[in-house]
Design an enzyme around this catalytic site. Structure first.
Site, PDB file in Angstrom:
ATOM      1  N   TYR A  75       1.789  70.291  34.231  1.00 40.26           N
ATOM      2  CA  TYR A  75       2.376  71.502  33.651  1.00 40.26           C
ATOM      3  C   TYR A  75       3.881  71.543  33.866  1.00 40.26           C
ATOM      4  O   TYR A  75       4.462  70.641  34.483  1.00 40.26           O
ATOM      5  CB  TYR A  75       1.688  72.738  34.226  1.00 40.26           C
ATOM      6  CG  TYR A  75       1.999  73.068  35.667  1.00 40.26           C
ATOM      7  CD1 TYR A  75       1.654  72.205  36.709  1.00 40.26           C
ATOM      8  CD2 TYR A  75       2.638  74.262  36.003  1.00 40.26           C
ATOM      9  CE1 TYR A  75       1.927  72.527  38.020  1.00 40.26           C
ATOM     10  CE2 TYR A  75       2.920  74.589  37.330  1.00 40.26           C
ATOM     11  CZ  TYR A  75       2.558  73.720  38.333  1.00 40.26           C
ATOM     12  OH  TYR A  75       2.832  74.039  39.641  1.00 40.26           O
ATOM     13  N   ASP A 123       6.776  73.294  35.724  1.00 36.47           N
ATOM     14  CA  ASP A 123       7.061  74.175  36.852  1.00 36.47           C
ATOM     15  C   ASP A 123       8.565  74.389  36.907  1.00 36.47           C
ATOM     16  O   ASP A 123       9.310  73.445  37.155  1.00 36.47           O
ATOM     17  CB  ASP A 123       6.541  73.553  38.157  1.00 36.47           C
ATOM     18  CG  ASP A 123       6.518  74.584  39.291  1.00 36.47           C
ATOM     19  OD1 ASP A 123       6.864  75.754  39.041  1.00 36.47           O
ATOM     20  OD2 ASP A 123       6.154  74.209  40.415  1.00 36.47           O
ATOM     21  N   SER A 161       0.238  67.825  39.640  1.00 37.99           N
ATOM     22  CA  SER A 161      -0.419  68.201  40.889  1.00 37.99           C
ATOM     23  C   SER A 161      -1.704  67.396  40.978  1.00 37.99           C
ATOM     24  O   SER A 161      -2.587  67.532  40.134  1.00 37.99           O
ATOM     25  CB  SER A 161      -0.755  69.691  40.901  1.00 37.99           C
ATOM     26  OG  SER A 161       0.426  70.451  40.879  1.00 37.99           O
ATOM     27  N   HIS A 168       5.460  68.317  47.093  1.00 39.48           N
ATOM     28  CA  HIS A 168       4.731  69.100  48.080  1.00 39.48           C
ATOM     29  C   HIS A 168       3.452  68.397  48.498  1.00 39.48           C
ATOM     30  O   HIS A 168       2.901  67.593  47.765  1.00 39.48           O
ATOM     31  CB  HIS A 168       4.402  70.478  47.506  1.00 39.48           C
ATOM     32  CG  HIS A 168       5.620  71.256  47.095  1.00 39.48           C
ATOM     33  ND1 HIS A 168       5.565  72.385  46.323  1.00 39.48           N
ATOM     34  CD2 HIS A 168       6.935  71.049  47.357  1.00 39.48           C
ATOM     35  CE1 HIS A 168       6.791  72.849  46.134  1.00 39.48           C
ATOM     36  NE2 HIS A 168       7.644  72.053  46.733  1.00 39.48           N
ATOM     37  N   ASN A 203      -0.405  69.310  50.288  1.00 35.01           N
ATOM     38  CA  ASN A 203      -1.347  70.385  50.589  1.00 35.01           C
ATOM     39  C   ASN A 203      -2.445  69.856  51.502  1.00 35.01           C
ATOM     40  O   ASN A 203      -2.954  68.758  51.297  1.00 35.01           O
ATOM     41  CB  ASN A 203      -1.976  70.909  49.297  1.00 35.01           C
ATOM     42  CG  ASN A 203      -0.936  71.552  48.396  1.00 35.01           C
ATOM     43  OD1 ASN A 203      -0.371  72.581  48.729  1.00 35.01           O
ATOM     44  ND2 ASN A 203      -0.654  70.921  47.269  1.00 35.01           N
ATOM     45  N   ARG A 207      -4.853  76.883  52.909  1.00 38.95           N
ATOM     46  CA  ARG A 207      -4.238  75.692  52.321  1.00 38.95           C
ATOM     47  C   ARG A 207      -2.805  75.663  52.801  1.00 38.95           C
ATOM     48  O   ARG A 207      -1.997  76.504  52.436  1.00 38.95           O
ATOM     49  CB  ARG A 207      -4.270  75.741  50.793  1.00 38.95           C
ATOM     50  CG  ARG A 207      -3.493  74.592  50.141  1.00 38.95           C
ATOM     51  CD  ARG A 207      -3.399  74.729  48.638  1.00 38.95           C
ATOM     52  NE  ARG A 207      -2.666  75.912  48.228  1.00 38.95           N
ATOM     53  CZ  ARG A 207      -1.546  75.907  47.486  1.00 38.95           C
ATOM     54  NH1 ARG A 207      -1.031  74.769  47.083  1.00 38.95           N
ATOM     55  NH2 ARG A 207      -0.958  77.039  47.147  1.00 38.95           N
ATOM     56  N   HIS A 223       0.789  74.588  52.540  1.00 40.13           N
ATOM     57  CA  HIS A 223       1.636  74.141  51.435  1.00 40.13           C
ATOM     58  C   HIS A 223       2.933  73.648  52.063  1.00 40.13           C
ATOM     59  O   HIS A 223       3.733  74.433  52.557  1.00 40.13           O
ATOM     60  CB  HIS A 223       1.868  75.337  50.505  1.00 40.13           C
ATOM     61  CG  HIS A 223       2.664  75.026  49.296  1.00 40.13           C
ATOM     62  ND1 HIS A 223       3.870  75.626  49.030  1.00 40.13           N
ATOM     63  CD2 HIS A 223       2.429  74.190  48.257  1.00 40.13           C
ATOM     64  CE1 HIS A 223       4.339  75.184  47.871  1.00 40.13           C
ATOM     65  NE2 HIS A 223       3.487  74.312  47.387  1.00 40.13           N
TER      66      HIS A 223
END
Lengths: 64, 504
Positions: B98, B100, B107, B159, B161, B243, B245
Site C-alpha cells: 500500500y 504509506d 508489510s 519497522h 513487529n 504487538r 512495533h
C-alpha cells in the site's frame, strides 16, 4: 592495479618485527583489497556519472 | 529459549522518477502499488479498489494505558481511514502492499522464524521489482530504494513487529530493550554517508536512522521518533497479546543483517519475558545511539546510569551472555543459526570489522566507500560518496550496488533466489497469513477486504452482503490448522458455512 602491487611491500617494511601471524593477516588483507578493487572496477561503469546532480535530485518525503 | 515467535517486517521504499525531482511521491507510490496488482493479476493481489478492513485498527492507543484523543493527533498519525486516492492491496503471499504517507510500503506476512522473516522481506523487494517492470513496459521508469534517509532531512521507516504476551508490563519491555537497541546497530546498521539529519557534517556513520531518533519512548513515528515506540495496535487478541512495533532499525540488504536484526531482538524479548534481561540502564540513550552510530571504529564508550562506561560490543556481549545463561538444553535450529551468526559477527567486529563484509551492511558499504576513497583520493564530503550511498540500495539488479554484490556472490545469503521467488506468491504456512494468502489466491473475486486479523468476503459480488472472518489468534489459520478444510470445501459459501459452524 600495478600501483597497488608496489605499495604492499612498502607497507610491510614500515612495520617493525611483525608477529608470526602477520603475514597471514596481511595476505588476507591484500586479498580483500584486491577483491574490493575488482568490485570497484565492476561498478565504475554503473555509477551515476553526474554524482552531484543525482544526490541533489534524490529528495524524499518523510515517512514513519 | 528460542528465536521463534510471531514476527514480521515493514519496508517503506524511497521512490523517484529519474530526471523529475518534482514528481509527486504519493502519486508515484500509488502507481507502484497499482502496477503490481494489475501486473500480477487478481489471484496474486487483491485489486487496489478492494478495501483494507480498518475495523480493528487503533493507531492512537498507547501501550502505557491511555488512548489519545483524536483531535490531538497529528494528521499523519491517522492510518485508519480509508483514503480512496491511495492504493492498497493484499497479496497471495499474505503481505499488505500500500501507500504509506509518500512511500510504497510492503508489510510482510506474519512468520515465526528470523529465517522466514528474511525470506518474506526479500520477497517484498521482488514484488517491487515486478511492479517496476510492469511500469517500465508502459514507458514509466521509476526507481525504488531500500534505505531510510534522503540525506536532506527526510527519514522513512523499516519497522519490525514482534508478538509478546500482554502480561509483560510495557515499561519492563522498554527498559530491557533500550540499551540493546542503542547497541544493536553495530550488528545491523545499514551505514550512512553524512552526519546530522541534513548531512550537515561530512563523515560516515553506522546507522541510517540514529540521527532521526529524538526520544526514548513515545507514540509518534513521523516526528520526535522514539527508540521504543508505544503504538499499541495488537492486530490480535488485545487482552492476550501485544504487538511491539519497532521503528529504530535500518533497512538491511545483507541477509545476515536482517536475520540478526530479527533474531537477536526476539532473543532479547525472550530474556525480558523471563525476567532475565541484564540490569543495564544508560544515562542518556538518545545521545548514546548517536555517539555509537558516529563511531565506526567501535571504541566509543557510553555512560550507564551507575556511572560505568561500556562500548556497544560490551553491551551486546552482556545480552549475549544472558541469552546463554537462559538458553536451556533444547536449542532449535532457528535459534542455533542466529546464535552462530551473532557470535561470528561479534567476534569479527571486535578483532577486524572488515571480516564482516558480506554479512554486516554498514561494514560492507564502508568497504566500498573506503575503496573509492583510497583509489580516487576522495574526501567524505565528495558527492560521489553520497551518490554511492544512495545507489547502494537501488533495487534494480543492474544499478543497485548491494544487489550487484549479492549477484556476484559477495553477500552471504541465508535464503536462495528460488525460496524468495516462491515467497512472492506463497504465504508462510505457520501463521494466519496462510489463510489470508490462500483466500486471495482461491477466492480472488469474492474477497472484498482484508486486514491482519480479518478477511471480509462478498460471496455474491455486487450484493453488498459482507461476511467477516476474524483471525484474532496469529497462529490459527495456518496450513496445519485449516489446509484440509480449504481443500475440501467447494466455494466461499461452503467455507463460510464450515467456519461459522466450527466444522473443520
Amino acid at each position: 592495479m600495478a600501483g597497488q602491487e608496489q605499495k604492499r611491500p612498502q607497507r610491510r617494511e614500515d612495520e617493525d618485527t611483525p608477529p608470526p601471524e602477520a603475514p597471514v593477516a596481511q595476505t588476507r588483507e591484500s586479498a580483500r583489497t584486491d577483491d574490493v578493487d575488482d568490485l570497484l572496477d565492476e561498478i565504475d561503469g554503473v555509477l551515476e556519472t553526474n554524482a552531484e546532480e543525482f544526490v541533489h535530485g534524490f529528495v524524499q518525503k518523510g515517512g514513519q | 529459549m528460542t528465536v521463534r515467535r510471531v514476527m514480521g517486517t515493514e519496508t517503506e521504499y524511497g521512490v523517484t522518477r529519474p530526471g523529475d525531482p518534482r514528481a509527486n511521491p504519493v502519486h508515484l507510490s500509488g502507481q507502484v502499488v497499482r502496477a503490481y496488482a494489475t501486473g500480477a493479476g487478481p489471484a496474486r493481489a487483491l485489486p487496489t479498489g478492494s478495501g483494507w478492513d480498518y475495523a480493528d485498527e487503533t493507531p492512537l492507543r498507547d501501550a502505557r494505558g491511555f488512548e489519545m484523543a483524536r483531535a490531538l493527533a497529528d494528521i499523519s498519525q491517522l492510518t485508519d481511514t480509508d483514503d480512496p486516492t491511495t492504493a492498497n492491496s493484499v497479496l497471495s503471499n499474505g503481505a499488505r502492499l500500500y501507500v504509506d504517507h509518500a512511500h510504497p510500503e510492503y508489510s510482510s506476512p506474519e512468520v515465526v522464524s528470523p529465517r522466514d522473516a528474511v525470506r518474506w522481506d526479500r520477497a517484498g523487494d521482488e514484488v517491487m521489482l515486478q511492479s517496476l517492470a510492469t511500469l517500465a513496459a508502459q514507458g514509466e521508469v521509476l526507481r525504488l530504494y531500500k534505505n531510510n534517509v534522503d540525506g536532506k532531512g527526510a527519514s522513512y521507516g523499516t519497522h519490525e513487529n514482534y508478538l509478546v504476551p500482554r502480561a509483560v508490563p510495557f515499561l519492563t519491555i522498554a527498559a530491557g530493550l533500550l540499551p540493546f537497541f542503542v547497541a544493536r546497530q553495530v550488528l545491523v546498521g545499514a551505514g550512512r554517508v553524512g552526519l546530522g539529519q541534513f548531512s550537515e557534517r561530512p563523515g560516515f556513520q553506522i546507522s541510517q536512522r540514529a540521527d532521526y531518533i529524538e526520544a526514548e519512548i513515545g507514540l509518534e513515528t513521523t516526528l520526535k521518533r522514539p527508540i521504543v515506540n508505544t503504538r499499541d495496535e495488537p492486530h490480535a487478541l488485545g487482552e492476550k497479546y501485544r504487538r511491539l512495533h519497532i521503528i529504530v532499525g535500518d533497512a538491511t540488504l545483507c541477509d545476515v543483517g536482517t536475520l540478526l536484526r530479527l533474531g537477536t531482538t526476539s532473543l532479547v524479548l525472550g530474556l525480558i519475558e523471563a525476567g532475565a534481561a541484564p540490569p543495564l540502564e544508560l544515562a542518556d540513550p538518545v545521545a548514546a545511539i548517536r555517539e555509537i552510530s558516529h563511531d565506526p571504529g567501535l571504541r566509543h564508550t557510553v555512560e550507564l546510569a551507575d556511572g560505568r562506561r561500556m562500548t556497544a560490543l560490551e553491551i551486546l556481549a552482556t545480552y549475549r551472555q544472558a541469552v546463554q545463561d537462559h538458553l536451556g538444553d533444547d536449542v532449535d535450529a532457528d535459534t542455533r543459526e542466529v546464535l552462530d551468526h551473532w557470535d561470528g559477527v561479534a567476534a569479527d567486529l571486535a578483532t577486524d570489522p572488515t571480516r564482516c563484509v558480506g554479512r554486516v551492511d554498514w561494514v560492507t558499504k564502508l568497504a566500498v566507500l573506503e575503496g573509492y576513497r583510497r583509489r580516487d583520493g576522495l574526501e567524505w564530503g565528495d558527492p560521489r560518496l553520497s551518490a554511492i550511498d544512495i545507489q547502494w540500495s537501488d533495487l534494480d539488479p543492474a544499478r543497485g550496488l548491494a544487489a550487484r554484490m549479492r549477484a556476484s556472490g559477495r553477500l552471504v545469503t541465508v535464503v536462495t533466489p528460488e525460496e524468495v521467488a516462491a515467497a512472492v506468491v506463497d504465504p508462510p504456512v505457520e501463521t494466519r497469513a496462510w489463510f489470508r494468502g490462500q483466500c486471495v489466491s482461491r477466492y480472488a473475486g469474492q474477497v472484498r477486504a482484508a486486514s491482519w486479523d480479518s478477511v471480509v468476503f462478498e460471496p455474491a459480488p455486487g450484493r453488498r452482503d459482507l461476511r467477516r472472518v476474524q483471525l484474532p489468534e496469529p497462529l490459527r489459520g495456518s496450513r496445519a490448522d485449516i489446509g484440509e478444510l480449504l481443500d475440501s470445501v467447494g466455494d466461499v459459501d461452503d467455507l463460510l458455512a464450515h467456519l461459522v459452524t466450527g466444522e473443520d
